[in-house]
Design an enzyme around this catalytic site. Structure first.
Site, PDB file in Angstrom:
ATOM      1  N   SER A 159       0.835  -1.200   0.000  1.00 49.49           N
ATOM      2  CA  SER A 159       0.000   0.000   0.000  1.00 49.49           C
ATOM      3  C   SER A 159       0.874   1.257   0.000  1.00 49.49           C
ATOM      4  O   SER A 159       1.668   1.444  -0.924  1.00 49.49           O
ATOM      5  CB  SER A 159      -0.964  -0.049   1.186  1.00 49.49           C
ATOM      6  N   ASP A 253      -9.951  -4.219  -4.731  1.00 52.40           N
ATOM      7  CA  ASP A 253      -9.161  -3.157  -4.110  1.00 52.40           C
ATOM      8  C   ASP A 253      -9.440  -1.844  -4.837  1.00 52.40           C
ATOM      9  O   ASP A 253      -9.271  -1.766  -6.058  1.00 52.40           O
ATOM     10  CB  ASP A 253      -7.676  -3.515  -4.219  1.00 52.40           C
ATOM     11  N   HIS A 283      -7.865  -5.226  -0.654  1.00 53.12           N
ATOM     12  CA  HIS A 283      -6.718  -4.425  -0.241  1.00 53.12           C
ATOM     13  C   HIS A 283      -6.245  -4.883   1.140  1.00 53.12           C
ATOM     14  O   HIS A 283      -7.049  -5.122   2.039  1.00 53.12           O
ATOM     15  CB  HIS A 283      -7.106  -2.946  -0.175  1.00 53.12           C
TER      16      HIS A 283
END
Length: 313
Positions: A159, A253, A283
């Protein structure tokens, strides 16, 4: 790019998050969210996967010491080195939140992993996290004896941490050091735009549109910083000659399409890149020990890493 149905284990994680009332993240003060993370981390890390050894310490950073945790494999060195940057939108996350992932990464790659607690926004907006990430990578390159390193150096992150890993690889190319051999970008926060299909389709699944905007407001000090290639490497005119990469994306995601586009950008600029897509995942899935696909994905990253550094040795 997205499966018809979400994986059942991933759905259970989403359902748990909703029951806890922590979604959307942007509805809560960042200090409260950090406190909740510390509590959940304490519970989640009670029975971690075994590695050879872990050591908490600090290394020199641009504005004082940087906390790090070293994960050493079971067995004698020397080892490859992976410098890891956690996710959390540049606002949340810590060494603790990503302990399970780093342990699995050590077990799968046989590398010593250096997990970095970089400075967080909004207290420390861009470029603080970038400066810390680059400094930690340079330290790892300069201290092979401390790490029992064989000289192989990789960067990795998920991320926001995937963004930092990609930025460090770009900075290393531009500055001529350190020599980065490989980068692993797990659902990286790169090239995100509100008009992307993934943002519209997956709004509210782990991350909402409001969350993405909140993270941006905390980290970036205006549009000029958002357009800086060291804030978002998708803005770079040319990313050729950066380290070979694996880019991992997930179908459910919101930031999927940015990661897909960056993998394509790497390929177009001549970088050796492997794009591994998990259409029924969410995610953050690589941090979830309850999701079997997390281990599968980390094992695939380890395979790519071994193939890449093996080719270079």
């Amino acid at each position: 790019m997205r499966a018809d149905e979400m994986n059942s284990q991933a759905q259970a994680v989403v359902d748990r998050q909703r029951r806890l009332g922590i979604s959307p993240i942007s509805d809560h003060d960042h200090r409260i969210m950090r406190l909740l993370q510390r509590v959940s981390t304490w519970f989640g890390n009670r029975d971690p996967p075994a590695v050879g050894a872990t050591t908490d310490g600090a290394i020199p950073g641009p504005e004082g010491d940087l906390p790090v945790r070293l994960y050493r494999p079971d067995g004698p060195g020397p080892y490859p080195t992976i410098v890891f940057f956690h996710g959390g939108g540049f606002v949340l996350g810590s060494i603790g939140t990503h302990d399970w992932l780093c342990r699995q990464l050590t077990r799968e790659t046989g590398a010593v992993v250096v997990s970095v607690d970089y400075r967080l926004a909004p207290e420390h907006p861009f470029p603080a996290a970038v400066e810390d990430a680059y400094a930690a990578t340079q330290w790892a390159a300069d201290n092979p004896d401390r790490l029992a390193s064989d000289g192989t150096l990789a960067v990795a992150g998920d991320s926001a941490g995937g963004n930092l890993a990609a930025v460090v690889a770009l900075l290393a190319r531009d500055r001529g050091e350190p020599a980065v051999d490989y980068q692993a970008l797990l659902y990286p926060g790169i090239g995100i735009s509100d008009d992307q299909a993934s943002v519209r389709e997956n709004d509210g699944i782990v991350l909402s549109v409001a969350d993405l905007e909140w993270f941006r407001e905390c980290y970036y000090d205006g549009d000029i910083h958002q357009r800086n290639p060291y804030a978002d490497p998708a803005n770079a005119c040319d990313i050729g000659d950066v380290a070979p990469a694996t880019v991992v994306t997930a179908g459910f995601d919101p930031i999927r399409d940015g990661g897909v586009a960056y993998a394509e950008q790497l390929d177009a600029d001549g970088v050796d890149v492997t794009h591994r897509h998990y259409p029924d995942m969410i995610h953050g899935f690589a941090t979830e020990s309850s999701i079997d696909r997390a281990e599968v994905a980390l094992r695939a990253v380890a395979s790519d890493f071994a193939a890449t550094v093996g080719d270079e040795s």
